[in-house]
Design an enzyme around this catalytic site. Structure first.
Site, PDB file in Angstrom:
ATOM      1  N   ASP A 156       3.090  -1.413 -10.208  1.00 50.79           N
ATOM      2  CA  ASP A 156       4.345  -1.782  -9.543  1.00 50.79           C
ATOM      3  C   ASP A 156       4.416  -3.304  -9.414  1.00 50.79           C
ATOM      4  O   ASP A 156       5.084  -3.837  -8.544  1.00 50.79           O
ATOM      5  CB  ASP A 156       4.411  -1.125  -8.155  1.00 50.79           C
ATOM      6  CG  ASP A 156       5.828  -1.086  -7.600  1.00 50.79           C
ATOM      7  OD1 ASP A 156       6.780  -1.047  -8.406  1.00 50.79           O
ATOM      8  OD2 ASP A 156       5.997  -1.109  -6.370  1.00 50.79           O
ATOM      9  N   GLY A 187       0.775  -1.237   0.000  1.00 49.95           N
ATOM     10  CA  GLY A 187       0.000   0.000   0.000  1.00 49.95           C
ATOM     11  C   GLY A 187       0.802   1.281   0.000  1.00 49.95           C
ATOM     12  O   GLY A 187       0.237   2.363   0.177  1.00 49.95           O
ATOM     13  N   LYS A 226       6.485  -0.484 -13.804  1.00 56.17           N
ATOM     14  CA  LYS A 226       7.812  -1.029 -13.516  1.00 56.17           C
ATOM     15  C   LYS A 226       8.074  -2.227 -14.421  1.00 56.17           C
ATOM     16  O   LYS A 226       7.225  -3.105 -14.558  1.00 56.17           O
ATOM     17  CB  LYS A 226       7.911  -1.472 -12.053  1.00 56.17           C
ATOM     18  CG  LYS A 226       9.250  -2.143 -11.720  1.00 56.17           C
ATOM     19  CD  LYS A 226       9.401  -2.388 -10.237  1.00 56.17           C
ATOM     20  CE  LYS A 226       8.477  -3.474  -9.732  1.00 56.17           C
ATOM     21  NZ  LYS A 226       8.629  -3.687  -8.280  1.00 56.17           N
ATOM     22  N   ASP A 255      -4.262  -6.358  -6.063  1.00 54.44           N
ATOM     23  CA  ASP A 255      -3.077  -7.199  -5.882  1.00 54.44           C
ATOM     24  C   ASP A 255      -3.540  -8.610  -5.534  1.00 54.44           C
ATOM     25  O   ASP A 255      -4.616  -8.775  -4.946  1.00 54.44           O
ATOM     26  CB  ASP A 255      -2.184  -6.656  -4.751  1.00 54.44           C
ATOM     27  CG  ASP A 255      -0.741  -7.132  -4.868  1.00 54.44           C
ATOM     28  OD1 ASP A 255      -0.521  -8.355  -4.969  1.00 54.44           O
ATOM     29  OD2 ASP A 255       0.157  -6.288  -4.864  1.00 54.44           O
TER      30      ASP A 255
END
Length: 208
Positions: free
Chosen positions: A124, A63, A164, A83
Site C-alpha cells: 500500500d 497498521g 496500489k 514502512d
C-alpha cells in the site's frame, strides 16, 4: 523515494476527510485507518488470505492492513511489516522501520522471514504527492516496481501480490510486467477508494 501517506496540510482536505463515511466508521470500530475497508472489500472479492499464511506488508503504517491480515491468518500465521514511517506495536507482528529499496533493509527483512515461504506480498506504498499527475504516477509506478521486485525474490510459486498504483502513463507497461509473473491479474477500485483518486489496486494471483 519517499513513501508517505497523503499530506494533511490542507484544511479543506481535512474537513472532507473527517466527513468521510469510512473515516467515521474506522473511528467507531477503533481501526487504525480507513484503508482497512479497502482491503476488506478486495479480500471479499478475491479471497487473499487463509490461516497460517506468511505475509509481507509494505507501506504498512499506521497498521490498518496489518491488523486486518493478522485476524485472517491467525496465530499460526506470520506477518512482516515494513514502512519508512513508525508504526505502533502490534502483538505477533514483526515491524521493520526503513526504506525497503535499501539493500540492507531488504536483507533484514529476508533474515526475519528465515526459511518461511511467503504466500502474499501486499503493497500500500504511496509517494508524497505533488498534484502534478505525471510526477505522481511515475513515483507510484516506481514503488510498484519495487514491490514487484520483492515478489520476484521472496514470493512462493502460486503466491499472491496486491499492490496500489496510480492510473496514468506507465500503468499499461507495469501491468504487462505483472502479467509476466502471474497467471491471474485483476484491477480493483473498492468503494472506500475515493472516486477522485487515481489509485487502483492490482490483484495478481498464481505466481508462475
Amino acid at each position: 523515494m519517499v513513501n508517505r501517506k497523503r499530506s494533511m496540510c490542507s484544511s479543506g482536505w481535512l474537513q472532507k476527510h473527517f466527513k468521510d463515511q469510512y473515516v467515521k466508521a474506522a473511528h467507531r470500530q477503533k481501526l487504525r485507518s480507513r484503508s482497512w475497508f479497502k482491503l476488506d472489500a478486495i479480500n471479499r472479492m478475491d479471497a487473499l488470505f487463509s490461516t497460517g499464511m506468511t505475509v509481507i506488508d509494505l507501506g504498512s503504517a499506521p497498521g490498518g492492513w496489518t491488523l486486518y491480515v493478522k485476524n485472517k491468518i491467525g496465530r499460526t500465521g506470520r506477518i512482516v511489516a515494513c514502512d519508512i514511517l513508525s508504526m505502533c506495536n502490534i502483538s505477533g507482528v514483526n515491524f521493520l522501520q526503513g526504506d525497503c529499496s535499501n539493500p540492507n533493509i531488504f536483507k533484514i527483512l529476508c533474515t526475519w522471514l528465515g526459511q518461511k515461504q511467503v504466500n502474499v506480498v501486499l503493497s500500500d506504498m504511496s509517494p508524497n504527492t505533488t498534484g502534478i499527475s505525471i510526477i505522481d504516477v511515475s513515483r507510484s509506478i516506481y514503488l510498484g516496481n519495487l514491490a514487484l521486485n520483492i515478489c520476484r525474490s521472496v514470493l512462493m510459486r502460486r503466491g499472491t501480490f496486491l499492490v496500489k498504483v496510480f492510473q496514468g502513463k506507465g500503468l499499461d507497461k507495469y501491468l504487462c510486467d505483472v502479467h509476466s509473473l502471474f497467471n491471474i491479474v485483476r484491477i480493483r477500485k473498492p468503494d472506500a477508494s475515493r472516486s477522485h483518486s487515481r489509485e487502483v489496486y492490482i490483484v495478481a494471483k498464481e505466481r508462475k
